[in-house]
Design an enzyme around this catalytic site. Sequence first.
Site, mmCIF file in Angstrom:
data_model
loop_
_atom_site.group_PDB
_atom_site.id
_atom_site.type_symbol
_atom_site.label_atom_id
_atom_site.label_comp_id
_atom_site.label_asym_id
_atom_site.label_seq_id
_atom_site.Cartn_x
_atom_site.Cartn_y
_atom_site.Cartn_z
ATOM 1 N N SER A 1 0.579 -1.531 0.132
ATOM 2 C CA SER A 1 0.448 0.009 -0.267
ATOM 3 C C SER A 1 1.182 1.566 0.009
ATOM 4 O O SER A 1 0.159 2.160 0.105
ATOM 5 C CB SER A 1 -1.153 0.459 1.053
ATOM 6 O OG SER A 1 -1.847 -0.733 0.933
ATOM 7 N N GLU B 1 -4.388 -7.545 -5.076
ATOM 8 C CA GLU B 1 -3.715 -8.874 -5.673
ATOM 9 C C GLU B 1 -2.205 -8.748 -5.328
ATOM 10 O O GLU B 1 -1.301 -8.959 -5.803
ATOM 11 C CB GLU B 1 -3.523 -9.462 -7.614
ATOM 12 C CG GLU B 1 -5.456 -10.175 -7.234
ATOM 13 C CD GLU B 1 -6.385 -9.457 -7.188
ATOM 14 O OE1 GLU B 1 -6.495 -8.067 -7.192
ATOM 15 O OE2 GLU B 1 -7.668 -9.741 -7.598
ATOM 16 N N LYS C 1 3.255 6.066 5.247
ATOM 17 C CA LYS C 1 2.486 5.237 4.238
ATOM 18 C C LYS C 1 3.105 4.134 4.618
ATOM 19 O O LYS C 1 3.966 3.805 4.194
ATOM 20 C CB LYS C 1 2.247 5.859 3.351
ATOM 21 C CG LYS C 1 1.269 4.634 2.349
ATOM 22 C CD LYS C 1 -0.376 5.443 2.621
ATOM 23 C CE LYS C 1 -1.480 3.896 2.784
ATOM 24 N NZ LYS C 1 -0.641 3.172 3.621
ATOM 25 N N THR C 2 2.380 3.575 5.324
ATOM 26 C CA THR C 2 2.739 2.342 5.361
ATOM 27 C C THR C 2 1.642 0.787 4.022
ATOM 28 O O THR C 2 0.725 1.053 3.189
ATOM 29 C CB THR C 2 2.339 1.408 6.985
ATOM 30 O OG1 THR C 2 1.034 1.342 6.673
ATOM 31 C CG2 THR C 2 3.009 2.428 8.208
ATOM 32 N N GLY C 3 2.461 -0.297 4.798
ATOM 33 C CA GLY C 3 1.696 -1.270 3.490
ATOM 34 C C GLY C 3 2.178 -2.586 3.727
ATOM 35 O O GLY C 3 3.206 -2.680 4.828
#
Length: 286
Positions: A66, A164, A230-232
């Site tokens: 993300s 995905e 911002k993280t993912g």
Amino acid sequence: MRYIRLCIISLLATLPLAVHASPQPLEQIKLSESQLSGRVGMIEMDLASGRTLTAWRADERFPMMSTFKVVLCGAVLARVDAGDEQLERKIHYRQQDLVDYSPVSEKHLADGMTVGELCAAAITMSDNSAANLLLATVGGPAGLTAFLRQIGDNVTRLDRWETELNEALPGDARDTTTPASMAATLRKLLNSQRLSARSQRQLLQWMVDDRVAGPLIRSVLPAGWFIADKTGASKRGARGIVALLGPNNKAERIVVIYLRDTPASMAERNQQIAGIGAALIEHWQR
């Protein structure tokens, strides 16, 4: 003469400490890799000059997850600056457009959301459906990749949609970046003429308002420090964060940290990223 000799001895006595202190963040990264049984990629870059201050596996590929949403909203803002988009434009969507983890967009099926509201949801809450709706406005994954090439990023690539793109298969180059490329792209979006000053402020504010990054660098941030991030995350052993940091509530450095191929739990991944962040901050303050 004795005074001069004492001064020289005192100076020399401090040198081993300085040499030992310098690689401290890298020692933490090596420890994290050992504890995670995975790979860590990291870069610390000066926002003003673009100079690399610390790096580890900075040119190796890692899944974006993300964190791509910051670049996506940067592309949206570039279209706004060009007169091809408006943050106030309302986008309507249906139930079948929603994907897993859409905490904001799922509440607005009846009334829709503006482009600006979708960007806020995508960055501050990591709303996946909001990201897909925005991705459609820039030409899908291929369109976002074309935007990256246009601004000089020849490495970062987006190939798939949410969710995905979070698959993070070992050795898969799809939906990946390198820490160095991501940091350089963030710098172009936030500290150059790629975006208008107004759009730069807006993108940064969305990152400041991030509400899902608490367990990572924010958990070790000293009082009075600035952070926008911002993280993912991926279920398959990956985690990441892109951030701007600085003391005195000023954004001074870009920090990008990615993990991949680790069997560690999400809580353990969060803890390791927080530890790397703490080491960088401690080294910074010396």
